[in-house]
Design an enzyme around this catalytic site. Sequence first.
Site, PDB file in Angstrom:
ATOM      1  CG  ASN A   7      -1.681   1.257   1.422  1.00  0.00           C
ATOM      2  OD1 ASN A   7      -1.727   2.095   0.516  1.00  0.00           O
ATOM      3  ND2 ASN A   7      -2.300   1.425   2.581  1.00  0.00           N
ATOM      4  CE  LYS A  31       0.039   3.178   4.816  1.00  0.00           C
ATOM      5  NZ  LYS A  31       0.220   3.260   6.260  1.00  0.00           N
ATOM      6  CD  GLU A  41      -3.245  -2.282   7.354  1.00  0.00           C
ATOM      7  OE1 GLU A  41      -2.154  -2.550   6.833  1.00  0.00           O
ATOM      8  OE2 GLU A  41      -3.857  -1.228   7.133  1.00  0.00           O
ATOM      9  N   GLY A  93       3.020   2.377  10.707  1.00  0.00           N
ATOM     10  CA  GLY A  93       3.981   3.462  10.532  1.00  0.00           C
ATOM     11  C   GLY A  93       4.743   3.809  11.795  1.00  0.00           C
ATOM     12  CB  SER A 127       5.674  -1.872  11.868  1.00  0.00           C
ATOM     13  OG  SER A 127       5.330  -0.534  12.149  1.00  0.00           O
TER      14      SER A 127
HETATM   15  P1  13P Z   1       3.352   0.412   7.600  1.00  0.00           P
HETATM   16  O1  13P Z   1       3.823  -0.870   6.981  1.00  0.00           O
HETATM   17  O2  13P Z   1       4.092   1.619   7.087  1.00  0.00           O
HETATM   18  O3  13P Z   1       3.289   0.331   9.083  1.00  0.00           O
HETATM   19  O4  13P Z   1       1.827   0.624   7.100  1.00  0.00           O
HETATM   20  C1  13P Z   1       0.938  -0.411   7.202  1.00  0.00           C
HETATM   21  C2  13P Z   1      -0.293  -0.071   6.470  1.00  0.00           C
HETATM   22  O5  13P Z   1      -1.034   0.818   6.863  1.00  0.00           O
HETATM   23  C3  13P Z   1      -0.584  -0.809   5.232  1.00  0.00           C
HETATM   24  O6  13P Z   1      -1.867  -0.538   4.788  1.00  0.00           O
END
Ligand code: 13P
Length: 251
Positions: A10, A12, A168, A174, A214
């Site tokens: 993802n 983002k 999640e 993050g 993470s």
């Molecule tokens: P991270 O891997 O950066 O923690 O993000 C996870 C996430 O929100 C995937 O959709």
Amino acid sequence: MARLPVIVGNWKMNLTRSAAADLVQQLRTELDAVRDVEVGVCPVFTVIPLVAPLLAGSAIRFGAQNVAWADSGAFTGEVSGEMLRELGCSYAIVGHSERRQHFGETDERVNARAKAALRWDLTPIVCVGETLKQREADETMTVVTAQVQGCFAGWTAAEARRAIIAYEPVWAIGTGKVATPAQAQEVHAVIRALLTRLFDAGTAQSIRIQYGGSVKPDNVEELMAQPDIDGALVGGASLKAKDFVPLVKFK
Ligand code: 13P
């Protein structure tokens, strides 16, 4: 029942066109031969038309980070399932915690968005997960149960089989604070038991449940070793080939 692991990046709101093209080309070189894991990337909407031809004929799939519940009309800022389908998308992430937190997404909306994905033959990746406050208040199972119930309310078993669920925990996204494999497995097992109650055992056994939060090359293997963890939804570590490639090739 054997479930094919599914690892999706993802991205983002990251990576403009040139960086996205570079990354996708590296992923194609390194991951095209992978067959024991289903691999996908979800860029921002504007980059999907760039990524699509770069992945033509590849085993790597791609998708979007959201999809409208309606198919067309006066919905400023939204993108429909039909529009994603015509670009060749395979997935639509729905109900990500960042959408719930910043854009007021509710389970009812997530349910309708996921249904729209199905109408256009996209696999919805339905995200659920508790906040730190909820975990500390011992509400994790209640919160996640309510989210899954709301997101799948009114679905048939045949529809549910076409979805992926992503657990999640918000506090792990993050932050570098990954859930322990045992913490994640505990929630995944609760989700699968709930799916048995909502649908049937065969359906519950066939639905893939990803963990997200993470996930990195050095923790993916122990997460994936858990019986009810069938993949990962990866944020930060999906933005660089040097992280995402070893993460996908975790075995
Ligand atoms: P991270 O891997 O950066 O923690 O993000 C996870 C996430 O929100 C995937 O959709």
